[in-house]
Scaffold this active site. Structure first.
Site, PDB file in Angstrom:
ATOM      1  N   SER A 186       0.819  -1.205   0.000  1.00  0.00           N
ATOM      2  CA  SER A 186       0.000   0.000   0.000  1.00  0.00           C
ATOM      3  C   SER A 186       0.860   1.265   0.000  1.00  0.00           C
ATOM      4  O   SER A 186       1.754   1.413  -0.833  1.00  0.00           O
ATOM      5  CB  SER A 186      -0.952  -0.041   1.203  1.00  0.00           C
ATOM      6  OG  SER A 186      -1.950   0.935   1.085  1.00  0.00           O
ATOM      7  N   ASP A 211      -8.556  -5.991  -5.178  1.00  0.00           N
ATOM      8  CA  ASP A 211      -8.257  -4.730  -4.495  1.00  0.00           C
ATOM      9  C   ASP A 211      -8.945  -3.588  -5.221  1.00  0.00           C
ATOM     10  O   ASP A 211      -8.891  -3.500  -6.454  1.00  0.00           O
ATOM     11  CB  ASP A 211      -6.746  -4.514  -4.476  1.00  0.00           C
ATOM     12  CG  ASP A 211      -6.340  -3.286  -3.674  1.00  0.00           C
ATOM     13  OD1 ASP A 211      -7.193  -2.732  -2.957  1.00  0.00           O
ATOM     14  OD2 ASP A 211      -5.159  -2.901  -3.757  1.00  0.00           O
ATOM     15  N   HIS A 213      -6.231  -6.431  -1.087  1.00  0.00           N
ATOM     16  CA  HIS A 213      -5.192  -5.417  -0.914  1.00  0.00           C
ATOM     17  C   HIS A 213      -4.092  -5.879   0.027  1.00  0.00           C
ATOM     18  O   HIS A 213      -2.916  -5.655  -0.232  1.00  0.00           O
ATOM     19  CB  HIS A 213      -5.839  -4.145  -0.357  1.00  0.00           C
ATOM     20  CG  HIS A 213      -4.901  -2.992  -0.180  1.00  0.00           C
ATOM     21  ND1 HIS A 213      -4.363  -2.296  -1.242  1.00  0.00           N
ATOM     22  CD2 HIS A 213      -4.405  -2.403   0.947  1.00  0.00           C
ATOM     23  CE1 HIS A 213      -3.580  -1.335  -0.786  1.00  0.00           C
ATOM     24  NE2 HIS A 213      -3.585  -1.370   0.538  1.00  0.00           N
TER      25      HIS A 213
END
Length: 523
Positions: free
Chosen positions: A169, A366, A426
């Site tokens: 991320s 995601d 994610h």
């Protein structure tokens, strides 16, 4: 049981006998299903006056290879404000899970893992002053270089070991900036590459593709698509005008529009839904508090916070009395809002041009960093190898747990690779179906078939080393191009390293030419 806790010049460490069946963490006694044999170390580094960063190292714990024969991986969490020592360690890839039970898919079986609570104020890292937080990725990278200089100086045995940065991320944005600084040679280490997992490299490309992605997956109707696209355009306009703090605020608005039109789709996995209480805004809540609640607080669950501020804190023994794990996380996020939506595509371009091995991997499910958005910024790279990369067709990879079922696709060209991970969200732990545990791919690129036949028997059937090999699973796997046990693969890794070193000594190449990608495959 033979176990001790001691302090050395370079930090604290704890070692447990291989014969141990019980692991003590502070006063807590836990019965383990298998012995914990690894060595750990942890410490603080003062990176600026009043600013202190915490690191925690797990030495590679392999039954068939010494830690010096295996890579060193630094893990960077997202947020910003997410803690690698906490979330990444106990929720994702560390040797123990949140219940302090052994994780049989821990990366420590294949590499030494360095968790750093980054930026300052994250996890157990802390600042003594209100203006001590980093405000952009340049400051983040500068702080990290100070820490790494201390680490590699005090633990010189890691200077020659291949060193990789893995990220998740927003951690990917920081990883890119840190990697670029490492290319300047101010840290004595064998930097070997960076992996960007679902990374916030070009925020506007992610936001601009939310609408089309949700629409094609039947999560938006025509009206919803119009609403989401309109909100995304406002974010794009602010970015184009270099109004990055305003863009961050409008990003929060765009997320609210998405939630309203999808009945609360989970931004980290589109096949799940956010609970009503998480979507409900509190009266008078500003956008920073809202986004902290959406994206930082989930990395600090009550059970994880109790673990980190309880037995783990007591075990470490060096956390200042006034420091609480995660206590400054909102300060970390709020001080980065002016940099949050700023892209770092140019940094990735510079890394590729400098010859740094760059790997991107992205989860199919995601939303917040959707694969469509990742592909957009990749296509805009100015790297001279991009045309060759674009001409390639992707290659499927089987799910090792279900031979014949595709688990991913990948393309690799020169020092760049992209992995499309199917049925993945994610984060490493947020997957819809746990049909494939964390796998680690070792990809040997530059060497081609030069070493075929020059390694040990377990891999003598391999026609080429330009294929992914699986590590890190304590049972026999069906892999490409052949099935190998963990011990056989570690023998392969050790033999290949010895072979490469022999060739380096023979022809004068530097060890940095050895390209190895260690990719998470948790779907």
């Amino acid at each position: 049981m033979s176990e001790w806790l001691a302090r050395s010049r370079t930090g604290w460490y704890r070692r447990v006998s291989p014969r141990a069946n019980v692991c003590r963490i502070s006063s807590l006694k836990l019965r383990l299903s298998s012995p914990l044999t690894g060595k750990e170390a942890w410490n603080y580094v003062t990176v600026r006056d009043g600013d202190h960063m915490f690191w925690w190292l797990y030495y590679a714990d392999s039954q068939t290879a010494e830690y010096k024969d295996l890579p060193l991986v630094m893990w960077l969490q997202g947020g910003p404000g997410g803690s690698g020592s906490g979330f990444g360690n106990f929720e994702e890839i560390g040797p123990l899970n949140r219940d302090l039970e052994p994780r049989d898919t821990s990366w420590v079986q294949a590499a030494s893992i360095l968790f750093v609570d980054n930026p300052v104020g994250t996890g157990f890292s802390y600042t003594d002053r209100p203006d001590g937080y980093a405000t952009n990725v340049s400051m983040v990278a500068s702080d990290m270089l100070v820490l790494l200089q201390h680490f590699f100086t005090e633990r010189a045995e890691f200077q020659s070991i291949p060193f990789y940065i893995f990220s998740e991320s927003y951690g990917g944005k920081m990883a890119a900036a840190i990697s670029l600084e490492l290319t300047r040679g101010t840290v004595k280490c064998n930097f070997a590459g960076v992996a960007l997992g679902d990374s916030w490299i070009s925020p506007v490309d992610s936001v601009m593709t939310w609408g089309p992605y949700l629409y094609t997956t039947s999560l938006l109707d025509d009206y919803g698509l119009t609403d989401v696209n309109s909100a995304a355009e406002a974010v794009k306009k602010a970015v184009e005008q270099q109004q990055f703090e305003k863009a961050t605020e409008l990003w929060a608005v765009a997320e609210t529009v998405v939630e309203q039109n999808t009945n609360g789709v989970n931004f980290y996995n589109i096949l799940t839904q956010e609970p009503d209480e998480k979507r409900r805004s509190a009266a008078g809540e500003d956008f920073i508090s809202l986004q902290t609640r959406r994206h930082v607080q989930p990395l600090h669950s009550l059970s994880l916070s109790e673990l980190m501020n309880g037995p783990i804190r007591k075990k470490l023994g060096i956390i200042p009395q006034n420091v609480t794990w995660g206590g400054q996380a909102e300060g970390v996020f709020s001080n980065m809002v002016g940099d949050f939506m700023r892209p770092v595509v140019d940094v990735v371009d510079q890394l590729l041009t400098a010859g740094v091995n760059v790997t991107i991997y992205n989860g199919q499910l995601d939303l917040i960093v959707d694969t469509m958005g990742q592909e957009l910024w990749v296509k805009r790279l100015k790297w001279e190898g991009l045309p060759g990369f674009n001409k390639l067709r992707w290659t499927p990879l089987d799910n090792p747990s279900y031979p014949g079922i595709t688990g991913a696709f990948y393309k690799t060209y020169k020092n760049f690779a992209f992995y499309w991970i199917l049925k993945a969200g994610h984060m490493l732990r947020l997957q819809p179906v746990p049909f494939l545990a964390t796998e680690v791919f070792l990809f040997c690129g530059h060497w081609g078939t030069a070493f075929t036949g020059n390694v040990t028997t377990p891999i003598s059937r391999a026609k080429s080393f330009q294929q992914p090999f699986l590590l890190c699973r304590p049972l026999t796997l069906s892999v490409v191009p052949l099935s190998l046990s963990l011990s056989s693969i570690l023998q392969f890794h050790k033999a290949l390293r010895q072979c490469i070193l022999a060739q380096i000594n023979k022809c004068g190449h530097r060890l940095s030419m050895w390209k190895a990608y260690i990719l998470t495959f948790h779907i």
